[in-house]
Design a protein around this motif. Structure first.
Motif, mmCIF file in Angstrom:
data_model
loop_
_atom_site.group_PDB
_atom_site.id
_atom_site.type_symbol
_atom_site.label_atom_id
_atom_site.label_comp_id
_atom_site.label_asym_id
_atom_site.label_seq_id
_atom_site.Cartn_x
_atom_site.Cartn_y
_atom_site.Cartn_z
ATOM 1 N N LYS A 285 0.705 -1.131 0.012
ATOM 2 C CA LYS A 285 -0.097 0.008 -0.117
ATOM 3 C C LYS A 285 0.720 1.112 0.048
ATOM 4 O O LYS A 285 0.498 2.301 -0.097
ATOM 5 N N ALA A 286 2.111 1.215 0.304
ATOM 6 C CA ALA A 286 2.960 2.266 0.316
ATOM 7 C C ALA A 286 4.507 1.822 -0.085
ATOM 8 O O ALA A 286 4.770 0.739 0.513
ATOM 9 N N VAL A 287 5.196 2.680 -0.700
ATOM 10 C CA VAL A 287 6.593 2.440 -0.924
ATOM 11 C C VAL A 287 7.449 3.571 -0.265
ATOM 12 O O VAL A 287 7.269 4.649 -0.760
ATOM 13 N N LEU A 288 8.429 2.996 0.505
ATOM 14 C CA LEU A 288 9.289 3.999 1.373
ATOM 15 C C LEU A 288 10.562 3.955 0.604
ATOM 16 O O LEU A 288 11.264 3.230 0.401
ATOM 17 N N GLY A 289 10.942 5.121 -0.180
ATOM 18 C CA GLY A 289 12.225 5.473 -0.489
ATOM 19 C C GLY A 289 13.094 6.110 0.181
ATOM 20 O O GLY A 289 12.865 7.076 0.776
ATOM 21 N N MET A 290 14.323 5.582 0.747
ATOM 22 C CA MET A 290 15.190 6.036 1.648
ATOM 23 C C MET A 290 16.649 6.004 1.123
ATOM 24 O O MET A 290 17.028 5.011 0.155
ATOM 25 N N ASP A 291 17.595 6.955 1.228
ATOM 26 C CA ASP A 291 18.768 6.836 1.320
ATOM 27 C C ASP A 291 19.565 6.096 2.147
ATOM 28 O O ASP A 291 18.989 5.914 3.515
ATOM 29 N N ALA A 292 20.596 5.332 2.072
ATOM 30 C CA ALA A 292 21.364 4.327 2.931
ATOM 31 C C ALA A 292 22.027 4.913 4.029
ATOM 32 O O ALA A 292 22.385 4.463 5.091
ATOM 33 N N ASP A 293 22.282 6.388 3.946
ATOM 34 C CA ASP A 293 22.824 7.254 5.138
ATOM 35 C C ASP A 293 21.975 8.010 5.646
ATOM 36 O O ASP A 293 22.330 8.972 6.478
ATOM 37 N N SER A 294 20.438 7.667 5.546
ATOM 38 C CA SER A 294 19.465 8.257 6.319
ATOM 39 C C SER A 294 18.926 7.611 7.463
ATOM 40 O O SER A 294 19.179 6.233 7.558
ATOM 41 N N ARG A 295 18.413 8.187 8.452
ATOM 42 C CA ARG A 295 17.544 7.561 9.577
ATOM 43 C C ARG A 295 16.453 7.997 10.069
ATOM 44 O O ARG A 295 16.484 9.132 10.240
ATOM 45 N N LEU A 296 15.398 7.103 9.901
ATOM 46 C CA LEU A 296 14.089 7.962 10.642
ATOM 47 C C LEU A 296 14.031 7.736 11.955
ATOM 48 O O LEU A 296 14.606 6.927 12.686
ATOM 49 N N ALA A 297 13.571 8.840 12.302
ATOM 50 C CA ALA A 297 13.147 9.030 13.750
ATOM 51 C C ALA A 297 12.217 8.100 14.169
ATOM 52 O O ALA A 297 11.210 7.830 13.533
ATOM 53 N N PRO A 298 11.991 7.556 15.464
ATOM 54 C CA PRO A 298 11.026 6.802 15.864
ATOM 55 C C PRO A 298 9.602 7.235 15.736
ATOM 56 O O PRO A 298 9.362 8.446 15.902
ATOM 57 N N ASP A 299 8.664 6.509 15.226
ATOM 58 C CA ASP A 299 7.179 6.802 14.936
ATOM 59 C C ASP A 299 7.181 7.690 13.367
ATOM 60 O O ASP A 299 6.202 7.970 13.390
ATOM 61 N N ALA A 300 8.387 7.816 12.885
ATOM 62 C CA ALA A 300 8.090 8.780 11.669
ATOM 63 C C ALA A 300 7.495 7.953 10.511
ATOM 64 O O ALA A 300 6.475 8.638 9.818
ATOM 65 N N LEU A 301 7.729 6.475 10.607
ATOM 66 C CA LEU A 301 6.905 5.637 9.494
ATOM 67 C C LEU A 301 5.414 5.716 9.586
ATOM 68 O O LEU A 301 4.690 5.668 8.508
ATOM 69 N N THR A 302 4.870 5.606 11.035
ATOM 70 C CA THR A 302 3.495 5.878 11.145
ATOM 71 C C THR A 302 2.874 7.223 10.638
ATOM 72 O O THR A 302 1.991 7.314 10.374
ATOM 73 N N GLN A 303 3.788 8.371 11.002
ATOM 74 C CA GLN A 303 3.485 9.553 10.717
ATOM 75 C C GLN A 303 3.297 9.867 9.330
ATOM 76 O O GLN A 303 2.575 10.576 8.669
ATOM 77 N N LEU A 304 4.288 9.464 8.479
ATOM 78 C CA LEU A 304 4.278 9.520 7.032
ATOM 79 C C LEU A 304 3.168 8.548 6.571
ATOM 80 O O LEU A 304 2.271 9.061 5.609
ATOM 81 N N TRP A 305 2.830 7.481 7.044
ATOM 82 C CA TRP A 305 1.553 6.623 6.575
ATOM 83 C C TRP A 305 0.313 7.468 6.894
ATOM 84 O O TRP A 305 -0.423 7.704 5.948
ATOM 85 N N GLU A 306 0.228 7.888 8.045
ATOM 86 C CA GLU A 306 -1.072 8.708 8.347
ATOM 87 C C GLU A 306 -1.354 9.903 7.461
ATOM 88 O O GLU A 306 -2.308 10.180 6.963
#
Length: 510
Positions: free
Chosen positions: A137-158
């Motif tokens: 339902k969603a594709v997350l594009g990330m760079d290998a030298d990036s780091r998401l803060a906790p809960d960021a994925l849920t916030q992006l999903w919302e």
């Protein structure tokens, strides 16, 4: 069939689902992360650790695809080990002779799920592959030298799921501040290794990182004030709706959503998505990214970004436009005006002093005060700022130095438009990051200092001639016209600064 569960009950009047022996089944909705990694053995574990920290939306699962792109190091090995360590459902794709670099790596991950339209054998997906494709339902594009803060994925999903017409939501980026280099004892046997890791830096590196953070903060605050719509979904961390990416493939007859026609592939992708979908920035989701630690690597990165942006604005062959096009043009024009103001001021000031026709007016403090207030507010709104950063911003020392660096990039790119040879921005940036090329900053500063010294010498040596009445009368009309033009430009930029200060009164955070 992994992660496939049976539906407890099916209404009798509903047709029975029976595809090749798979009956009454479904697969949980999921987010699939694409992480292209070219020789990222030092950073990939931290990136995956951030995904391991995430609290997923209810009943949503996460899969991770790391694309080891033309790697000559241990990226694949480290990624697999990190996947087990952080309990991630992870697999590694390995590219061979990929000529499209990041674009090719991302498209390889896409094709591993949705198939390759260029496949001559027209392979039929298995039942599992069909269910899996439908479940994404969603594709997350990330760079290998990036780091998401906790809960960021849920916030992006919302954010992505808040409306059906949203095609992509980008996290807010913040550059990691290097730890103090002085914290490491030079007697430490791991000193060289720790310095090489990039986690530590000296005062100049830390200062330089803050300038990039403040620049990013200014951009993010402006986007949020204008409603959150963005003209670029950054590749560091963006959550896409698969249907939006599929629309790009169908409309442009591509074999994958990402294209290498531009050095800013993420901006080109965003403009194509905007034809039918909204592209937004998340007001909450945070992603930490690495800064460019030196002047040289920063210049090469910004040359690529600026060059790609100018190419999109001016190349009609690309065939895609953005509703933000006028905003980007205004930004380019503003940079040009800022450069002209400084060059004109320096020229007029030099000639006025040399011919003894300089007169001070207190009204000239107005734009300086406005700039000081604006940069102080921006420094305060920049995440994890230091007192010294705010002080240097208020004194306009840091902003002015940073602006001149950007002027060099701006001039280099636009003058390069006159060249018949197109440069490969990705290759140049990679070479700079590997240390294969070097900066000419020292030579440039020496040249500027030498030129200034020559001008001062000539002004003193010929002072009697330059201050004579005939010379003053000959020069005065040009000086008068120049000061009028400079005044008009300064009033314009002062109004823009006042407006920006007004927009920063809101509660938006960078």
């Amino acid at each position: 069939m992994e992660n496939v569960v049976s539906i407890p009950s099916v209404q009798e009047d509903r047709p029975s689902l029976n595809i090749h022996g798979v009956k009454h089944t479904y697969m949980k909705p999921r987010i699939t992360a694409f992480i292209p990694a070219h020789n990222e053995e030092k950073s990939i574990r931290d990136c995956l650790a951030g995904l391991g920290d995430q609290t997923l939306p209810k009943d949503v699962e996460l899969d991770v695809i790391v694309i080891a792109d033309n790697c000559t190091d241990r990226t694949e090995e480290v990624a697999l080990a990190a996947g087990e360590e952080f309990n991630l459902n992870l697999k590694v794709l390995t590219t061979v002779n990929n000529k499209q670099r990041k674009v090719g790596a991302l498209n390889a991950a896409w094709k591993s799920i949705y198939g390759d339209p260029l496949d001559l054998y027209d392979k039929k997906p298995s039942v599992y592959e069909e269910f899996y494709k439908t479940s994404v339902k969603a594709v997350l594009g990330m760079d290998a030298d990036s780091r998401l803060a906790p809960d960021a994925l849920t916030q992006l999903w919302e954010g992505l799921m808040s409306a059906r017409n949203i095609g992509g939501v980008m996290a807010k980026y913040t550059m990691r501040m290097p730890k103090k280099k002085s914290l490491i004892s030079k007697d430490d046997v791991h000193y060289e290794e720790m310095i090489a890791s990039g986690q530590y830096g000296g005062p100049i590196t830390r200062w330089w990182t803050h300038q990039q953070k403040q620049d990013m903060a200014s951009w993010l605050l402006d986007l949020q004030y204008r409603g959150g719509s963005t003209y670029v979904l950054g590749g560091q961390a963006t959550l896409f709706r698969p249907e939006a990416l599929q629309d790009i493939i169908e409309e442009n007859k591509l074999d994958g959503p990402w294209q290498d026609e531009s050095d800013v592939e993420d901006m080109l992708l965003t403009w194509q998505i905007q034809k039918r979908w909204k592209t937004l920035i998340s007001p909450k989701a945070r992603c930490f990214v690495d800064s460019m630690r030196s002047y040289h690597t920063f210049r090469q990165q910004r040359n690529k970004w600026q060059g790609g942006t100018v190419e999109l604005l001016t190349n009609s062959d690309i065939g895609v436009k953005s509703k933000h096009r006028s905003k980007i043009w205004r930004s380019q024009i503003k940079t040009f005006i800022d450069l002209m103001i400084r060059l004109l001021f320096l020229s007029l000031l030099t000639v006025s002093i040399a011919t003894d026709q300089f007169f001070w007016s207190w009204i000239w403090l107005t734009p300086i005060i406005l700039a000081s207030v604006l940069n102080t507010i921006l420094a305060l709104k920049t995440p994890m700022h230091r007192p010294i950063d705010v002080i240097l911003a208020g004194l306009l020392i840091s902003p002015e130095m940073y602006m001149w660096v950007n002027f060099v990039t701006f001039s280099h790119v636009w003058l390069g438009k006159l060249s018949a040879h197109k440069k490969d921005g990705w290759a140049i940036q990679y070479s700079a990051e590997r240390g294969a090329t070097r900066s000419k900053l020292a030579e440039g500063l020496v040249g500027i200092a030498a030129a200034a010294g020559v001008l001062v010498y000539l002004a003193f040596h010929y002072r009697d001639f330059l201050t004579s009445t005939p010379v003053q009368e000959a020069v005065y009309p040009y000086l008068d016209t120049g000061w009028v033009i400079l005044t008009a430009l300064t009033i314009y930029t002062s109004l823009l600064m006042a407006y920006q200060i007004w927009t920063l009164r809101g509660r938006h955070t960078a």
